[in-house]
Structures are given as C-alpha cells and as structure tokens.
Design a protein around this motif. Structure first.
Motif, PDB file in Angstrom:
ATOM      1  N   ASP A  78       0.848  -1.186   0.000  1.00 50.65           N
ATOM      2  CA  ASP A  78       0.000   0.000   0.000  1.00 50.65           C
ATOM      3  C   ASP A  78       0.886   1.240   0.000  1.00 50.65           C
ATOM      4  OD1 ASP A  78      -1.856   1.972   0.304  1.00 50.65           O
ATOM      5  OD2 ASP A  78      -2.680   1.235   2.206  1.00 50.65           O
ATOM      6  N   LEU A  79       0.840   2.037  -1.072  1.00 50.23           N
ATOM      7  CA  LEU A  79       1.701   3.208  -1.193  1.00 50.23           C
ATOM      8  C   LEU A  79       1.278   4.373  -0.309  1.00 50.23           C
ATOM      9  CD1 LEU A  79       2.586   3.397  -4.993  1.00 50.23           C
ATOM     10  CD2 LEU A  79       3.897   2.440  -3.110  1.00 50.23           C
ATOM     11  N   SER A  80       0.130   4.257   0.340  1.00 55.25           N
ATOM     12  CA  SER A  80      -0.252   5.320   1.267  1.00 55.25           C
ATOM     13  C   SER A  80       0.648   5.314   2.506  1.00 55.25           C
ATOM     14  CB  SER A  80      -1.722   5.163   1.690  1.00 55.25           C
ATOM     15  OG  SER A  80      -1.922   3.928   2.356  1.00 55.25           O
ATOM     16  N   ILE A  81       1.356   4.209   2.730  1.00 58.80           N
ATOM     17  CA  ILE A  81       2.363   4.123   3.793  1.00 58.80           C
ATOM     18  C   ILE A  81       3.704   4.480   3.159  1.00 58.80           C
ATOM     19  CG2 ILE A  81       3.478   2.610   5.476  1.00 58.80           C
ATOM     20  CD1 ILE A  81       0.896   0.965   5.505  1.00 58.80           C
ATOM     21  N   SER A  82       4.449   5.381   3.780  1.00 54.96           N
ATOM     22  CA  SER A  82       5.625   5.970   3.133  1.00 54.96           C
ATOM     23  C   SER A  82       6.824   5.043   3.034  1.00 54.96           C
ATOM     24  CB  SER A  82       6.038   7.247   3.879  1.00 54.96           C
ATOM     25  OG  SER A  82       6.379   6.943   5.218  1.00 54.96           O
ATOM     26  N   SER A  83       6.918   4.021   3.904  1.00 55.52           N
ATOM     27  CA  SER A  83       8.115   3.182   3.916  1.00 55.52           C
ATOM     28  C   SER A  83       7.756   1.719   4.144  1.00 55.52           C
ATOM     29  CB  SER A  83       9.074   3.662   5.014  1.00 55.52           C
ATOM     30  OG  SER A  83      10.239   2.874   5.053  1.00 55.52           O
ATOM     31  N   HIS A  84       8.355   0.844   3.334  1.00 56.04           N
ATOM     32  CA  HIS A  84       8.113  -0.588   3.447  1.00 56.04           C
ATOM     33  C   HIS A  84       9.427  -1.359   3.328  1.00 56.04           C
ATOM     34  CE1 HIS A  84       3.668  -0.549   2.991  1.00 56.04           C
ATOM     35  NE2 HIS A  84       3.891   0.494   2.204  1.00 56.04           N
ATOM     36  N   SER A  85       9.607  -2.348   4.190  1.00 55.91           N
ATOM     37  CA  SER A  85      10.637  -3.357   3.989  1.00 55.91           C
ATOM     38  C   SER A  85       9.953  -4.536   3.315  1.00 55.91           C
ATOM     39  CB  SER A  85      11.242  -3.784   5.334  1.00 55.91           C
ATOM     40  OG  SER A  85      12.209  -4.791   5.136  1.00 55.91           O
TER      41      SER A  85
END
Length: 299
Positions: free
Chosen positions: A26-33
C-alpha cells in the motif's frame, strides 16, 4: 487415482502459498521493507527474459518468508515479484532501494495497471550515474500509476548473494540514511586516527610491526569502503570495472596485511618456528588464490 488426488492437492496448496506470500504493498504508507512481500524464483541459466518469467505458472514463485534473501555464491539469477497499489488518483513517486552495495546487476521491470512496462538497470556493473539518488546503495525512482502495478526484479552478483529491498519516499529514505552515514563517518574517523597514530609511532620508533599495522588498517579501510560502495560513490563513479577490481583485491590485501602484522608483532620467527612457517605458507596460499581468482574470475 491417488496420484491424481495428491497432484491436485499439491497444486492447490502451491497456489495458495503463492497467493498468501504475495502481499500487495500500500503506497499510502511511506516506507516498506519488502522481504515478506516478495515471491522468489531461481533462474539456473541466468538467461531468462522478463517475458519468459511472466509466462511461468504462479506456483513456480515461492514466498521469501524472511526479511533478507540470502544464498551462497551462485551463478544463478534470482527473480523477485511483488505488487504495489496506488490508491490515489495521481501517480505516486517512490524509491526502490537495494542492499548491500556490492550487487553486480539489478534489473527492475514495472508493469503498470495499463500493462505498460518500464525498465531500469543498475548495480556495480553499471556507471554510478544510473542511480536515481546520489547514494552508495543501488536505487531507482518510479512514478506508480493509480491502481495495482506488478514489479519484477532480477538480481545477479559474483559476491555473496544477499539482497534486501525497501520501498519508500525520498524523505523517509534520506532521514533513515543520515543517522547511518553519521555513525559510519565516526567509525572511519576513528580508523584514520589510529592509522596516523601508528604511522607516527613507526616513524619515531622504527618498529616494523607498526608499519604492518598501518598497512593492515589501510587495507581494512579500503575493503570496507569498497564493499559499502563509498569508493564507487566518490572515486570510481565512471569506472565500474575498476570498482570491482578494488573490491576483490582489497579483501586479499586485508588478509595478507593481517597475517604480516601478526607474524611481526608476535615475533613468530624467533619464538614459535612452527607457527611462523605455517603463517608464511598461508600467506603464499592467499597470494596464489588471489592470482588464480584474477585469472579465472575475469574481473
């Protein structure tokens, strides 16, 4: 009949496993591992194209199920797949960042919701200028269209195969790396201080082991800086072949200077003849391996 039943059950659970492992980002969350969101496939030939990968049945990809993909030295290419969802009505810009810095070849292909394909290439086999942001880690920037996009990543490297992926906006990326860069700078300053301190001791006292320790610290500094991408970032930006040579040579220099320092500091020649000759033999073996690696490895 039993074989058919087992075959159907195996196919069903393989598809279910792949579906569970493929989590949409979900790109609405700024950071993903991305580790636990990745599906992985090993291309033993290292020659498969994106079209061939996309034609594979879903069960060929297996969930990574860990934060970092790791394998021993391998000639295979590994493909990773994950899906990204942009819930906005406008494109959203994100960085795809790869660790560690020594990866040779990273090919990124993004299939948009409209089935358009955008490709990116990077890694230590390419010039440093191909990176989206001026940073020692391989990174790409992409504008994700509204909807669900599918990302395919091909990774090949001659070094130990360790791959970690992150998807984040530029602000999150830069904030995260500032603290890392600060700690790294402090460590390098400490090493440089030790290096010059021992150099001055050698110039004043003229004990050989101080010189060997200076060589040892210098080799460690070079090895660490090259494997973490700093030499590529600041010195060999336009010369990826030289960067790869520096990586391979520096690790042998580190081993050799460490043994030379140990041999001299402990005065093995006078106090332990057996260890002295063993150390000399190991030094000879390292030199032979270094020469053969240069000839056979083809850097």
């Amino acid at each position: 009949m039993r074989k058919i039943l087992f075959s159907l059950l195996f196919t069903f659970f393989s598809l279910l496993n792949a579906a569970v492992g493929s989590k949409t980002i979900d790109l609405s969350i700024s950071s993903h591992s991305l580790g636990y969101s990745l599906l992985e496939y090993e291309d033993l030939t290292a020659k498969m194209t994106l079209a061939e990968i996309r034609d594979l049945s879903p069960e060929k990809f297996t969930p990574l199920d860990r934060t970092v993909a790791s394998h021993f030295f391998t000639d295979s290419a590994f493909w990773y797949q994950f899906k990204v969802e942009n819930k906005e009505n406008i494109p959203v810009s994100r960085l795809i960042v790869f660790e560690p810095a020594w990866l040779d070849s990273v090919n990124l292909s993004i299939v948009s919701p409209q089935k358009k394909i955008q490709t990116y290439k990077g890694g230590n086999l390419y010039t440093y200028s191909q990176r989206a942001i001026d940073h020692y880690l391989v990174n790409f920037k992409h504008e994700f269209e509204p909807g669900i996009s599918t990302v395919y990543v091909q990774v090949k490297t001659r070094d130990p195969f360790i791959v970690s992926l992150a998807l984040m906006d530029e602000v999150s990326f830069l904030n995260e790396k500032v603290s890392v860069s600060t700690y790294t700078a402090l460590i390098y300053v400490g090493i440089a201080a030790m290096l010059f301190y021992n150099l001055f001791l050698f110039l004043g006292i003229r004990k050989r082991y101080y010189a060997y320790y200076v060589f040892y610290l210098s080799a460690f500094f070079l090895m660490n800086a090259s494997y973490n991408g700093y030499t590529f970032m600041y010195i060999f930006s336009d010369y990826p072949a030289v960067q790869n040579w520096v990586q391979s040579i520096s690790i042998y220099l580190f081993l050799l200077t460490g043994l030379l320092f140990t041999n001299s500091f402990l005065n093995l020649e006078n106090f332990h003849h057996r260890l002295y000759y063993i150390t000399r033999f190991v030094i000879f073996v390292i030199i032979v391996i270094a020469v053969l690696s240069a000839i056979i490895g083809g850097y």
